[in-house]
Design an enzyme around this catalytic site. Structure first.
Site, mmCIF file in Angstrom:
data_model
loop_
_atom_site.group_PDB
_atom_site.id
_atom_site.type_symbol
_atom_site.label_atom_id
_atom_site.label_comp_id
_atom_site.label_asym_id
_atom_site.label_seq_id
_atom_site.Cartn_x
_atom_site.Cartn_y
_atom_site.Cartn_z
ATOM 1 N N TRP A 500 0.757 -1.272 -0.060
ATOM 2 C CA TRP A 500 0.142 -0.120 -0.065
ATOM 3 C C TRP A 500 0.910 1.078 -0.023
ATOM 4 O O TRP A 500 0.359 2.338 0.456
ATOM 5 C CB TRP A 500 -1.072 -0.128 1.248
ATOM 6 C CG TRP A 500 -1.739 -1.326 1.401
ATOM 7 C CD1 TRP A 500 -2.933 -1.545 0.280
ATOM 8 C CD2 TRP A 500 -1.568 -2.279 2.338
ATOM 9 N NE1 TRP A 500 -3.423 -2.938 1.181
ATOM 10 C CE2 TRP A 500 -2.789 -3.126 2.089
ATOM 11 C CE3 TRP A 500 -0.672 -2.431 3.215
ATOM 12 C CZ2 TRP A 500 -2.861 -4.294 2.802
ATOM 13 C CZ3 TRP A 500 -0.940 -3.703 4.160
ATOM 14 C CH2 TRP A 500 -1.851 -4.521 4.012
ATOM 15 N N HIS A 501 1.990 1.230 -0.509
ATOM 16 C CA HIS A 501 2.789 2.587 -0.772
ATOM 17 C C HIS A 501 2.983 2.991 -1.895
ATOM 18 O O HIS A 501 3.660 3.707 -2.433
ATOM 19 C CB HIS A 501 4.282 1.934 -0.170
ATOM 20 C CG HIS A 501 4.460 1.360 1.171
ATOM 21 N ND1 HIS A 501 5.732 0.962 1.474
ATOM 22 C CD2 HIS A 501 3.533 1.743 2.213
ATOM 23 C CE1 HIS A 501 5.481 0.570 3.037
ATOM 24 N NE2 HIS A 501 4.282 1.261 3.174
ATOM 25 N N TYR A 502 1.889 3.006 -2.897
ATOM 26 C CA TYR A 502 1.557 3.528 -4.009
ATOM 27 C C TYR A 502 1.801 5.081 -3.897
ATOM 28 O O TYR A 502 1.341 5.611 -3.048
ATOM 29 C CB TYR A 502 0.470 3.073 -4.897
ATOM 30 C CG TYR A 502 -0.947 3.306 -4.076
ATOM 31 C CD1 TYR A 502 -1.660 4.660 -3.963
ATOM 32 C CD2 TYR A 502 -1.437 2.199 -3.306
ATOM 33 C CE1 TYR A 502 -2.637 4.695 -3.274
ATOM 34 C CE2 TYR A 502 -2.639 2.481 -2.515
ATOM 35 C CZ TYR A 502 -3.064 3.569 -2.319
ATOM 36 O OH TYR A 502 -4.065 3.792 -1.587
#
Length: 566
Positions: A500-502
């Protein structure tokens, strides 16, 4: 009424906003207007609002609700439940990239800090240098956040064994507990206090000036409004938003050239909001008949997500639940992290794998394109029949630090509630794939280290039992042939998930200037991770929180000089 109303009297439901657009006329000067309108009360929006409110009137418009009374948000042990709840008003909104990897975005006041695994670190020093931020102000802004919501974790046994193994395989030195991003092994900060209770960006609003701040929840901004006088740059005037009953309202900026609409909708929401407001690539706007305010072919380009791959480490005893506490920062562009334990209580999904649960779409045992909603349901059903061995243990995760592969974001329709289409192109670039292979090899060494084998003490029969059910249990054991590069490359592609580090979609120099003002416009700025072209540190939330504070102080000092109250 909820107890938080005493502490945060400025948080109200969107429907309480009286300036409803049905009675709107531009000559009506009694209408409430604001020096700053912040779209998105998330990880960056909350500290930004708290800071700007020290000197100016601020309106925050947040599409989600409040996190304070939500037990799924508040407790470490319910971490996976918040992500698994995909009902229309839940704190987490799922999306699936065209690559097939299932992902999540926040829909709650406090943003990603309400649904993440809590790990807190500062950025790598190279990141601050590359974005050109003022180091002194950066070093004042991090502690402002840390003092309010960050804690030192109580190290879980599993995390201790993981730490010793990392050191054993050469991820050294040991840097102890630190917020700094430095090569070696360290223990980082966390949003969870010693009672396992989460503290979010929304709590930073407690340091706002309550007289100057209005926060509306369930306020879904539809688009930014512009003054498009011929021959002049488009100038942001305000926004149109919908309340929880579906009624439309307009909110306006005060008549001052320094007033601003600031977009803090995140890497998915901000490029989408810009396009729906008429700023973006010509073809994107044309296909949905959106009237063009400003053509910019770079909006939505350069989207990236750090690929993550994980392997399961079985133990012959139950382990306590831990999300990420210890991290290994290698010199080869790979970060190694770990999580452990399973929840088994009345209010929990019966058995789960924390941040690697099938319920939250982290289906790492079937190739991305096959991860359908039906597949998720099948996993959840099948789980009831799994023996406990499948849940005793933990995961070693490896994440690629700065992926070279990037993709793009496109509109699907003009409804802001719907996800746009996003492509990340995981492992498109061979260098990303090479680093994944190196990372899996490193993970294999960690698992084989004596510190870990002493801790896990897993007998052969158990491992063989697990081998037969790895797919059913949604767990990957270490691939057998770690010296065979081709098969490891395939393993990387088939088991890729997200952490979830987009980021990206509104890059500096392409969509915004170095002060994050939207190029070619007046009174419009972006403050969030859509402006990043790399994810800072091992985990980005610390830097996004800091960025909200940093930009707020910078804006105040630029407007007021020494008179700024910060």
């Amino acid at each position: 009424s909820d107890y938080y109303e005493f502490k945060y009297p400025f948080i109200k439901r969107a429907s309480s906003f009286w300036a409803s657009s049905s009675s709107f006329s531009s000559s009506n000067t009694d209408e409430a207007s604001y020096d700053y309108i912040i779209v998105g009360g998330g990880t960056a929006g909350c500290p930004l609002a708290a800071t700007l409110s020290q000197n100016f009137s601020v309106l925050v418009l947040e599409r989600g609700g409040v996190p304070f009374s939500n037990v799924n948000v508040s407790f470490l042990s319910n971490f996976h439940i918040a992500l698994a709840d995909t009902s229309p008003t839940s704190a987490s909104q799922p999306f699936v990239s065209t690559d097939g990897v299932i992902n999540a975005r926040a829909r709650v006041l406090g943003g990603g800090t309400c649904i993440n695994a809590g790990f807190y670190t500062r950025a790598n020093s190279g990141f601050i240098r590359r974005v050109g931020w003022d180091e002194r102000l950066v070093n004042e802004s991090y502690p402002w956040v840390e003092k309010q919501i960050i804690h030192q974790p109580k190290l879980a046994q599993w995390q201790g064994a993981f730490k010793d193994s990392l050191l054993d395989v050469g991820v050294s030195p040991y840097n102890g507990f630190t917020y700094d991003h430095i090569h070696g092994t360290k223990v980082g900060g966390t949003l969870f206090d010693r009672f396992g209770r989460r503290h979010t960006a929304a709590e930073l609003l407690a340091s706002a000036n309550p007289k100057m701040l209005t926060v509306l929840v369930y306020a879904t901004v539809q688009k930014v409004l512009f003054d498009q006088t011929a021959g002049r740059r488009p100038m942001a005037m305000g926004v149109i938003f919908k309340d929880e009953n579906g009624n439309q309202h307009q909110a306006f900026l005060t008549n001052n050239r320094r007033s601003e609409v600031i977009l803090s909708c995140g890497a998915i929401g901000t490029p989408q909001m810009l396009m729906l407001s008429g700023i973006g690539p010509k073809a994107e706007l044309d296909k949905l008949n959106i009237s063009m305010v400003l053509r910019n072919e770079f909006v939505g380009k350069g989207m990236a997500d750090n690929p993550m791959n994980s392997v399961f480490v079985p133990t012959n005893r139950p382990v306590e639940q831990s999300l990420i506490q210890t991290v290994g920062i290698t010199k080869m562009g790979v970060y190694i992290e770990s999580s452990s334990g399973f929840g088994q209580s009345q209010d929990s999904i019966r058995c789960h794998h924390g941040i690697l649960s099938a319920e939250i779409g982290q289906l790492s045992t079937i190739p991305p394109k096959q991860r359908t909603p039906e597949a998720i349901q099948a996993f959840i059903k099948r789980k009831r029949d799994l023996p406990h061995e499948a849940f005793k243990g933990g995961f070693i995760l490896e994440k690629i630090a700065r992926p070279i592969s990037t993709g793009h974001l496109n509109l699907v329709n003009t409804n802001i509630d719907d996800n746009p289409s996003v492509t990340f192109n995981y492992f498109h670039h061979p260098h990303d794939l090479q680093r994944c292979v190196d990372g899996i090899r490193m993970a294999a060494k960690v698992i084989q280290s004596k510190h870990f084998t002493n801790f896990t003490r897993c007998d052969k029969p158990t491992v063989e039992k697990l081998l037969n059910m790895t797919v059913k249990a949604n767990i990957n054991l270490i691939p057998k042939h770690t010296n065979d590069t081709k098969s490891l490359e395939q393993f990387c592609k088939d088991t890729v998930i997200t952490i979830w580090h987009y980021h990206g979609g509104c890059h500096v120099g392409k969509v915004v200037d170095p002060d994050l003002k939207v190029l070619g416009t007046n009174r419009l700025r972006i403050v969030d991770g859509s402006t990043f072209n790399e994810s800072p540190g091992t985990n980005p939330q610390g830097t996004v929180l800091m960025m909200g504070r940093y930009m707020g102080v910078k804006i105040l000092r630029r407007r007021l000089g020494k008179a700024a109250h910060v």
